[in-house]
Motif scaffolding. Sequence first.
Motif, PDB file in Angstrom:
ATOM      1  N   PHE A   1       0.866  -1.185   0.000  1.00 57.51           N
ATOM      2  CA  PHE A   1       0.000   0.000   0.000  1.00 57.51           C
ATOM      3  C   PHE A   1       0.895   1.225   0.000  1.00 57.51           C
ATOM      4  O   PHE A   1       1.672   1.428   0.928  1.00 57.51           O
ATOM      5  N   GLY A   2       0.816   2.023  -1.058  1.00 62.42           N
ATOM      6  CA  GLY A   2       1.613   3.247  -1.104  1.00 62.42           C
ATOM      7  C   GLY A   2       2.365   3.444  -2.402  1.00 62.42           C
ATOM      8  O   GLY A   2       2.659   4.567  -2.792  1.00 62.42           O
ATOM      9  N   PHE A   3       2.700   2.355  -3.079  1.00 64.30           N
ATOM     10  CA  PHE A   3       3.286   2.460  -4.413  1.00 64.30           C
ATOM     11  C   PHE A   3       3.049   1.168  -5.176  1.00 64.30           C
ATOM     12  O   PHE A   3       2.829   0.112  -4.588  1.00 64.30           O
ATOM     13  N   THR A   4       3.097   1.273  -6.507  1.00 65.77           N
ATOM     14  CA  THR A   4       2.944   0.115  -7.371  1.00 65.77           C
ATOM     15  C   THR A   4       4.295  -0.255  -7.979  1.00 65.77           C
ATOM     16  O   THR A   4       5.270   0.496  -7.862  1.00 65.77           O
ATOM     17  N   LYS A   5       4.333  -1.400  -8.621  1.00 64.45           N
ATOM     18  CA  LYS A   5       5.541  -1.812  -9.336  1.00 64.45           C
ATOM     19  C   LYS A   5       5.916  -0.749 -10.370  1.00 64.45           C
ATOM     20  O   LYS A   5       7.098  -0.415 -10.532  1.00 64.45           O
ATOM     21  N   GLU A   6       4.906  -0.198 -11.034  1.00 64.94           N
ATOM     22  CA  GLU A   6       5.156   0.819 -12.055  1.00 64.94           C
ATOM     23  C   GLU A   6       5.732   2.100 -11.435  1.00 64.94           C
ATOM     24  O   GLU A   6       6.621   2.738 -12.022  1.00 64.94           O
ATOM     25  N   ASP A   7       5.243   2.475 -10.264  1.00 63.16           N
ATOM     26  CA  ASP A   7       5.801   3.641  -9.559  1.00 63.16           C
ATOM     27  C   ASP A   7       7.285   3.436  -9.296  1.00 63.16           C
ATOM     28  O   ASP A   7       8.102   4.348  -9.483  1.00 63.16           O
ATOM     29  N   LEU A   8       7.630   2.235  -8.828  1.00 60.62           N
ATOM     30  CA  LEU A   8       9.024   1.943  -8.503  1.00 60.62           C
ATOM     31  C   LEU A   8       9.895   2.005  -9.751  1.00 60.62           C
ATOM     32  O   LEU A   8      11.003   2.565  -9.721  1.00 60.62           O
ATOM     33  N   GLU A   9       9.406   1.484 -10.845  1.00 60.45           N
ATOM     34  CA  GLU A   9      10.170   1.513 -12.095  1.00 60.45           C
ATOM     35  C   GLU A   9      10.364   2.944 -12.588  1.00 60.45           C
ATOM     36  O   GLU A   9      11.446   3.313 -13.050  1.00 60.45           O
ATOM     37  N   ILE A  10       9.326   3.759 -12.459  1.00 60.60           N
ATOM     38  CA  ILE A  10       9.436   5.167 -12.868  1.00 60.60           C
ATOM     39  C   ILE A  10      10.445   5.900 -11.997  1.00 60.60           C
ATOM     40  O   ILE A  10      11.265   6.686 -12.488  1.00 60.60           O
ATOM     41  N   ALA A  11      10.396   5.638 -10.687  1.00 57.06           N
ATOM     42  CA  ALA A  11      11.337   6.300  -9.773  1.00 57.06           C
ATOM     43  C   ALA A  11      12.777   5.939 -10.124  1.00 57.06           C
ATOM     44  O   ALA A  11      13.665   6.816 -10.150  1.00 57.06           O
ATOM     45  N   PHE A  12      13.040   4.680 -10.391  1.00 63.74           N
ATOM     46  CA  PHE A  12      14.396   4.279 -10.770  1.00 63.74           C
ATOM     47  C   PHE A  12      14.791   4.885 -12.112  1.00 63.74           C
ATOM     48  O   PHE A  12      15.950   5.280 -12.302  1.00 63.74           O
ATOM     49  N   GLN A  13      13.843   4.968 -13.040  1.00 68.36           N
ATOM     50  CA  GLN A  13      14.156   5.581 -14.331  1.00 68.36           C
ATOM     51  C   GLN A  13      14.556   7.038 -14.150  1.00 68.36           C
ATOM     52  O   GLN A  13      15.505   7.526 -14.783  1.00 68.36           O
ATOM     53  N   LYS A  14      13.859   7.735 -13.250  1.00 68.68           N
ATOM     54  CA  LYS A  14      14.170   9.144 -13.016  1.00 68.68           C
ATOM     55  C   LYS A  14      15.556   9.320 -12.396  1.00 68.68           C
ATOM     56  O   LYS A  14      16.288  10.254 -12.742  1.00 68.68           O
TER      57      LYS A  14
END
Length: 364
Positions: free
Chosen positions: A340-353
């Motif tokens: 609860f709080g982030f998705t797999k896609e959120d994590l991938e976007i954060a690493f991409q940034k």
Amino acid sequence: MSWRFSELPPQDGYHMVTSFVSVADYVSRGGKNTLMLFYSKEPFVNVGVHQEVWLEVDLDYTKSHNIPVVRRDLGGGTVVITPGEHDYFLVINQNEVPGEPSKLYSKYLSPIVDVLKDYGINATLRDQDIVVNGKKISGNGAMTYEKAVVITGNILLSLDVDLISKCIRVPSEKFRDKMAKDMRDWLTSLENELGYTPSREELNRKIKEKYESELGIKFESSQLTPEEIELWNKLAEEKRNEEWTYYRDNRHPDLRTERCVKISSSVALCHLDYKARKLLRITIKIVNKKLQEVSISGDFFIMSPNGFLDYLEDKLTGIDPNEISKKIDEVFTEKKPVIFGFTKEDLEIAFQKIIEKPEIQEVI
């Protein structure tokens, strides 16, 4: 259905954050679902299990004022707990609860919402928090432990914004002043809303009645068993160990930065705060075009499996930065985490940034 209802005396911070573990052990072994009500007898800083203390707490202030810093087993953000709160802990057999976090919170926090409404307060549930006209009056979290689900939360009776703001790490005193103002803007209490503070006895009675009527259960007043108390005391003593308090910090002692820095032609260190539903704080060290070390922290909740964050960090260590998304996909597919709080896609976007930062691009 019969549940236990236990009213306990005020506790220190270490007992506050471990009570539900001993009860979850009891419930996992076939004991009755339990609702406990009590509060803290002294202020302490309560750090989420997925957070790094150095990023969240003003340790100079807390140490000089003998305010304990206590890491809990639950996710979520850093909070300063004071005797101005009234806390509740629900421990329920996991086979009886919804698997989706939003449904879990809706079912088991609605009685608290209705307690507040009984006082004429315009309370509503927003994610896992309870708000009054947009201001938070109750923060809550959940976790699984063995065969039990634990929901913890509080009702703010009164607020000590000055103390809270001094315990939280900020970049400057000017920022601290702004934070104190912001807290007054987004936090409220029964005292603020009503002009007085209801007695704890009255609150306990109302909480008991609402859970009985809305969940269709019957409470029996009960103290914890001697076995639960023995385990509780043991766990509280373990929480005093600094190895546990600074576990996340000590796991990544070389990643203490809030900037991006190119150290040499082949080494870079970079930090990124990424706001998903909750805050993701990622720090990476690149050496010879590989991820040498990765830290993922924040105020999110990982319901299961236990140890998922450490496992994910270890799996990302040593890989090519271009393989991060692929590795994240593999780990999520393998472990099927409930977050609860982030998705797999959120994590991938954060690493991409973070990989797109100039300091990182220069060494990869």
